[in-house]
Write a protein that holds these residues in place. Structure first.
Motif, PDB file in Angstrom:
ATOM      1  N   GLU A 148      -3.219  -1.928  11.847  1.00 17.27           N
ATOM      2  CA  GLU A 148      -4.607  -2.036  11.608  1.00 17.27           C
ATOM      3  C   GLU A 148      -5.410  -0.751  12.401  1.00 17.27           C
ATOM      4  N   SER A 189       0.858  -1.366   0.004  1.00 16.50           N
ATOM      5  CA  SER A 189       0.066  -0.060  -0.079  1.00 16.50           C
ATOM      6  C   SER A 189       0.879   1.162  -0.045  1.00 16.50           C
ATOM      7  N   SER A 242      -9.930   4.730   0.225  1.00 15.24           N
ATOM      8  CA  SER A 242     -10.141   3.110  -0.096  1.00 15.24           C
ATOM      9  C   SER A 242     -10.450   2.470   1.206  1.00 15.24           C
ATOM     10  N   ARG A 243      -9.892   2.888   2.479  1.00 13.93           N
ATOM     11  CA  ARG A 243      -9.978   2.332   3.513  1.00 13.93           C
ATOM     12  C   ARG A 243     -10.830   3.014   4.725  1.00 13.93           C
TER      13      ARG A 243
END
Length: 257
Positions: free
Chosen positions: A155, A124, A186-187
């Motif tokens: 995370e 990423s 995106s997250r």
């Protein structure tokens, strides 16, 4: 997700953050700007629990920050400092793998899921190809992307970044912020970044919090905050505010003599 109420902090007797209040919602991309000594980095360290406020409180997910253990905090907040160094020689892969520590018990070892998360984090941030290199051999831009990958390996739901591109050239500054923008979109990560680069903040952040002398003097969209009157008042220098030819975002430049 983050609520700050009447926050104050002093080093010895010098007040650095004074009666600061604001909240950051899930998925926001917020920039904290202001001149040297405004309290930006101190505020970020308070938000991460590195420093403890003299007055006021910080809530994370409707729970007081001091109720979290450091391990619990690390599962929610990833912190990227301005400078990262290590006394030992570690590979790039090992640096990112360390980001998995909040998810490991005292006697457990890494699992296949941990290794997959590390790979995903490195891909990423475009550092997977560097995984066998030693950290000390990397360039400044590579190091910063690697530290970001380590934070992602935790995370977290929130990323706090303290002047992450201050030592990078233009190419790597834009590359780093483009990665942050992609992660946010995106997250759905919540991102709060301290920066001195007003034009980068205007282009990538959807909201800016402007500090002076430890206080919030403005808070809102870049178009609202970055005005000639406000910038000259806070930075005490004559400026011109232009518009970016592609996206219309404000562009700050010093006024010519």
């Amino acid at each position: 997700m983050i609520g700050i109420q009447n926050l104050s902090f002093a080093y010895l007797e010098e007040l650095v953050v004074s009666e600061v209040s604001f909240s950051v919602a899930d998925g926001e991309f917020v920039g904290i700007i202001g001149p040297n000594g405004a309290g930006k980095s101190t505020l970020l360290k308070l938000m991460d629990g590195i420093l403890q406020p003299n007055e006021g409180q910080i809530q994370l997910q409707n729970k007081s920050l001091h109720e979290y253990t450091r391990k619990q905090m690390a599962k929610t907040i990833g912190f990227v400092p301005q400078n990262f160094s290590t006394a030992f020689s570690y590979s790039a892969y090992d640096i990112v793998l360390m980001g998995r520590y909040p998810h490991l018990s005292a006697f457990s070892s890494e699992s296949g899921d941990d290794y997959r998360i590390v790979e995903r984090s490195m891909r990423s941030t475009d550092v997977w190809q560097l995984r066998q290199r030693q950290f000390g051999e990397l360039s400044g831009g590579e190091k910063q992307r690697l530290v970001l990958a380590s934070a992602l390996a935790q995370e977290p739901q929130i990323l706090l970044l303290d002047e992450p591109t201050s030592s990078l050239d233009i190419k790597y500054q834009y590359q780093f912020y483009s990665i942050l923008q992609e992660l946010q979109q995106s997250r759905g990560l919540t991102i709060v970044v301290v920066t001195h680069d007003i034009n980068l903040a205007a282009r990538y952040c959807r909201r800016l919090i402007l500090l002076k002398n430890g206080r919030v003097v403005d808070d809102g969209a870049p178009e609202k905050v970055i005005t000639k009157k406000m910038m000259e008042s806070v930075y005490e220098v004559e400026v011109e505010i232009l518009q970016h030819p592609q996206d219309g975002k404000p562009l700050l430049t010093l006024k010519a003599n």
